[in-house]
Design a protein around this motif. Structure first.
Motif, PDB file in Angstrom:
ATOM      1  N   ARG A  90       0.828  -1.213   0.000  1.00 56.61           N
ATOM      2  CA  ARG A  90       0.000   0.000   0.000  1.00 56.61           C
ATOM      3  C   ARG A  90       0.866   1.269   0.000  1.00 56.61           C
ATOM      4  NH1 ARG A  90      -5.367  -1.385   1.439  1.00 56.61           N
ATOM      5  NH2 ARG A  90      -5.634  -3.565   0.869  1.00 56.61           N
ATOM      6  N   LYS A  91       1.893   1.277  -0.821  1.00 57.25           N
ATOM      7  CA  LYS A  91       2.776   2.428  -0.947  1.00 57.25           C
ATOM      8  C   LYS A  91       2.540   3.068  -2.308  1.00 57.25           C
ATOM      9  CE  LYS A  91       6.328   0.594   2.163  1.00 57.25           C
ATOM     10  NZ  LYS A  91       7.743   0.134   2.292  1.00 57.25           N
ATOM     11  N   LEU A  92       1.548   3.932  -2.359  1.00 53.69           N
ATOM     12  CA  LEU A  92       1.113   4.515  -3.626  1.00 53.69           C
ATOM     13  C   LEU A  92       2.206   5.357  -4.274  1.00 53.69           C
ATOM     14  CD1 LEU A  92      -1.037   5.110  -5.748  1.00 53.69           C
ATOM     15  CD2 LEU A  92      -1.920   6.928  -4.257  1.00 53.69           C
ATOM     16  N   PHE A  93       2.914   6.165  -3.481  1.00 48.70           N
ATOM     17  CA  PHE A  93       3.941   7.045  -4.041  1.00 48.70           C
ATOM     18  C   PHE A  93       4.999   6.247  -4.795  1.00 48.70           C
ATOM     19  CE2 PHE A  93       8.175   8.932  -3.688  1.00 48.70           C
ATOM     20  CZ  PHE A  93       7.979  10.116  -4.379  1.00 48.70           C
ATOM     21  N   TYR A  94       5.474   5.168  -4.177  1.00 50.84           N
ATOM     22  CA  TYR A  94       6.528   4.376  -4.804  1.00 50.84           C
ATOM     23  C   TYR A  94       6.007   3.673  -6.063  1.00 50.84           C
ATOM     24  CZ  TYR A  94       9.324   5.215  -0.655  1.00 50.84           C
ATOM     25  OH  TYR A  94      10.031   5.811   0.347  1.00 50.84           O
ATOM     26  N   TYR A  95       4.739   3.276  -6.025  1.00 48.14           N
ATOM     27  CA  TYR A  95       4.148   2.667  -7.219  1.00 48.14           C
ATOM     28  C   TYR A  95       4.084   3.684  -8.356  1.00 48.14           C
ATOM     29  CZ  TYR A  95       0.915   0.295 -10.347  1.00 48.14           C
ATOM     30  OH  TYR A  95       0.348  -0.291 -11.455  1.00 48.14           O
ATOM     31  N   LEU A  96       3.610   4.882  -8.055  1.00 48.26           N
ATOM     32  CA  LEU A  96       3.510   5.917  -9.085  1.00 48.26           C
ATOM     33  C   LEU A  96       4.893   6.301  -9.613  1.00 48.26           C
ATOM     34  CD1 LEU A  96       0.778   8.244  -7.523  1.00 48.26           C
ATOM     35  CD2 LEU A  96       0.504   6.534  -9.325  1.00 48.26           C
ATOM     36  N   LEU A  97       5.902   6.300  -8.727  1.00 46.34           N
ATOM     37  CA  LEU A  97       7.259   6.599  -9.166  1.00 46.34           C
ATOM     38  C   LEU A  97       7.758   5.548 -10.159  1.00 46.34           C
ATOM     39  CD1 LEU A  97       9.839   8.290  -8.931  1.00 46.34           C
ATOM     40  CD2 LEU A  97      10.507   6.861  -6.969  1.00 46.34           C
ATOM     41  N   CYS A  98       7.457   4.279  -9.870  1.00 45.57           N
ATOM     42  CA  CYS A  98       7.849   3.202 -10.791  1.00 45.57           C
ATOM     43  C   CYS A  98       7.154   3.345 -12.139  1.00 45.57           C
ATOM     44  CB  CYS A  98       7.535   1.831 -10.170  1.00 45.57           C
ATOM     45  SG  CYS A  98       8.672   1.331  -8.861  1.00 45.57           S
ATOM     46  N   ILE A  99       5.870   3.699 -12.114  1.00 45.64           N
ATOM     47  CA  ILE A  99       5.128   3.891 -13.361  1.00 45.64           C
ATOM     48  C   ILE A  99       5.733   5.050 -14.158  1.00 45.64           C
ATOM     49  CG2 ILE A  99       2.905   4.552 -14.371  1.00 45.64           C
ATOM     50  CD1 ILE A  99       2.883   1.743 -13.314  1.00 45.64           C
ATOM     51  N   TYR A 100       6.083   6.116 -13.454  1.00 46.96           N
ATOM     52  CA  TYR A 100       6.670   7.286 -14.112  1.00 46.96           C
ATOM     53  C   TYR A 100       8.001   6.930 -14.776  1.00 46.96           C
ATOM     54  CZ  TYR A 100       8.994  11.820 -14.560  1.00 46.96           C
ATOM     55  OH  TYR A 100       9.675  12.902 -15.045  1.00 46.96           O
ATOM     56  N   LEU A 101       8.860   6.219 -14.053  1.00 51.05           N
ATOM     57  CA  LEU A 101      10.157   5.840 -14.605  1.00 51.05           C
ATOM     58  C   LEU A 101      10.004   4.828 -15.744  1.00 51.05           C
ATOM     59  CD1 LEU A 101      12.243   5.545 -11.311  1.00 51.05           C
ATOM     60  CD2 LEU A 101      12.268   7.418 -12.983  1.00 51.05           C
ATOM     61  N   ALA A 102       9.109   3.852 -15.545  1.00 43.77           N
ATOM     62  CA  ALA A 102       8.869   2.859 -16.598  1.00 43.77           C
ATOM     63  C   ALA A 102       8.298   3.525 -17.842  1.00 43.77           C
ATOM     64  CB  ALA A 102       7.915   1.780 -16.092  1.00 43.77           C
ATOM     65  N   GLY A 103       7.390   4.486 -17.657  1.00 39.01           N
ATOM     66  CA  GLY A 103       6.834   5.218 -18.790  1.00 39.01           C
ATOM     67  C   GLY A 103       7.879   6.054 -19.501  1.00 39.01           C
ATOM     68  N   GLY A 104       8.931   6.445 -18.784  1.00 38.74           N
ATOM     69  CA  GLY A 104      10.035   7.171 -19.395  1.00 38.74           C
ATOM     70  C   GLY A 104      10.918   6.288 -20.251  1.00 38.74           C
ATOM     71  N   ILE A 105      10.736   4.984 -20.111  1.00 36.35           N
ATOM     72  CA  ILE A 105      11.462   4.021 -20.940  1.00 36.35           C
ATOM     73  C   ILE A 105      10.596   3.575 -22.109  1.00 36.35           C
ATOM     74  CG2 ILE A 105      12.555   1.739 -20.964  1.00 36.35           C
ATOM     75  CD1 ILE A 105      13.178   2.247 -17.953  1.00 36.35           C
ATOM     76  N   HIS A 106       9.320   3.284 -21.814  1.00 36.80           N
ATOM     77  CA  HIS A 106       8.369   2.955 -22.885  1.00 36.80           C
ATOM     78  C   HIS A 106       6.977   3.362 -22.438  1.00 36.80           C
ATOM     79  CE1 HIS A 106       6.200   0.974 -26.061  1.00 36.80           C
ATOM     80  NE2 HIS A 106       7.347   0.701 -26.662  1.00 36.80           N
ATOM     81  N   ASN A 107       6.287   4.138 -23.276  1.00 36.23           N
ATOM     82  CA  ASN A 107       5.015   4.720 -22.846  1.00 36.23           C
ATOM     83  C   ASN A 107       3.885   3.713 -22.690  1.00 36.23           C
ATOM     84  OD1 ASN A 107       4.416   4.230 -25.549  1.00 36.23           O
ATOM     85  ND2 ASN A 107       4.473   6.392 -26.137  1.00 36.23           N
TER      86      ASN A 107
END
Length: 379
Positions: A171-188
């Motif tokens: 239940r760590k939303l911030f870290y999940y969103l950070l991973c999505i942001y970084l992953a999206g920076g590699i492939h949208n």
């Protein structure tokens, strides 16, 4: 039929030996998983002119040096700079740093990307199955050749997202969103996983799953995805790269017009496991519901996008990568005899994939054969 280079066969044999150990004698120490990971990083990261998209990524490597750092960072902030950015900002930044700061040859990029992808892959697998070697053997063909040795951007981004499941559990939303942001920076395509933090917890039963899947199959010929237009085109960009291994899927005209091929067979197998073991998995396997929800989404997306080989492989494939982990996980909740049957079935699929993959021309086009594979380190 062509023969894979012995380096790949050694990796597969090692996985199968460790798989037998973990299924029948208990969990294998994690150090052996990392030992395998290092070997796979060498195979994928230090390959020399190997892989269907090798030339394309070389082009991106050179292209990245033409972009200014200001433009890259503005793109990271969703702002437009003086230069157009056709490739995601974080991947361009990694390329540019390796080229500008270290003056690194291209194989250092593939090594770095492979090391990151395999690390996140191992962490995800270790977190989410009691049979990591079995799952890795099950997914090795064609996964390793399409992913770590093929579409390296989507592969790395996807495993960053897969790794982020641990933050949904915690239940760590911030870290999940950070991973999505970084992953999206590699492939949208990874931005599609943004709502999964909440979707993972939606309660489903067999009736709802059946309705969703049947509806998706019914909608398949109508190509309803066209209604989303430019949005999907942007998410599934880089068609040249996406086509790299569509030969494995065998996108023949007959299959696209209602025929039955390997992808449909795998969707049928996955659907069977979903319904046959749903009750026991909910009772005994931790966080099973998260993977079940991903699996249902993946199956539905596959049939909705079935008439478009780019969308069905790139968009649906990102979710399907989550889904197959359910198959070995069912061995944890069944009787000993059923466990043996499931394991035998998994081994049969491994052999089948080996034979089928060897029969496609892509094994030669990708230069994975005994006579074509080259590595900067291995002889």
């Amino acid at each position: 039929m062509s023969l894979l280079h012995p380096y790949y066969i050694i990796a597969l044999v090692f996985m199968l030996i460790m798989s037998f150990q973990e299924v029948y004698r208990g969990r294998v120490e994690k150090r052996w998983l990392y030992f395998l990971g290092i070997y796979l990083v060498i195979l994928a990261g230090l390959r020399n002119e190997v892989g269907p998209d090798y030339g394309s990524y070389k082009g991106i490597y050179i292209y990245s040096d033409t972009k200014e750092y200001v433009t890259i960072f503005l793109k990271a902030l969703r702002m437009e700079g003086n230069q157009p950015m056709e490739v995601e900002w974080l991947f361009v930044l990694i390329n540019k740093i390796l080229l500008n700061v270290f003056n690194a040859p291209f194989y250092i990029l593939t090594l770095v990307i492979a090391a990151l992808a395999v690390f996140f892959k191992i962490e995800y697998i270790e977190d989410n199955t009691f049979y990591p070697f079995t799952f890795m053997a099950f997914m090795f063909i064609p996964g390793f050749f399409i992913g770590e040795s093929g579409q390296i951007r989507q592969n790395l981004g996807s495993f960053v997202v897969y790794f982020a499941i641990r933050f949904i559990k915690e239940r760590k939303l911030f870290y999940y969103l950070l991973c999505i942001y970084l992953a999206g920076g590699i492939h949208n395509v990874c931005y599609l996983f943004l709502p999964m933090y909440w979707v993972a917890r939606i309660p489903l039963n067999k009736a709802v799953m059946l309705i969703l899947i049947i509806t998706s199959v019914f909608l398949s010929p109508f190509e309803v995805y066209r209604a989303f237009g430019e949005f999907l085109n942007n998410v599934a960009a880089d068609n040249t790269l996406a086509m790299g291994f569509n030969g494995y899927i065998d996108e023949t005209t007959q299959r696209l017009n209602g025929g039955f091929g390997i992808p449909e067979a795998m969707m049928a197998i996955l659907t069977f496991f979903l319904f046959a073991f749903d009750t026991k998995m909910k009772e005994k396997f931790p966080y099973y519901e998260y993977h079940r929800n991903y699996a249902v989404i993946g199956i539905c997306l596959y049939f909705i996008f079935r008439n478009n080989p780019i969308f069905s492989s790139r968009l649906a494939g990102a979710f399907i990568g989550f889904s197959y982990i359910l198959i070995p996980n069912t061995m944890y909740v069944v009787s000993e005899n059923t466990k043996k049957m499931i394991y035998t079935f998994i081994l049969a699929l491994v052999v089948f994939n080996f034979v089928v993959f060897s029969s496609f021309n892509n094994i030669k086009a990708g230069r994975f054969t005994i006579d074509l594979y080259r590595n900067h380190l291995l002889p």
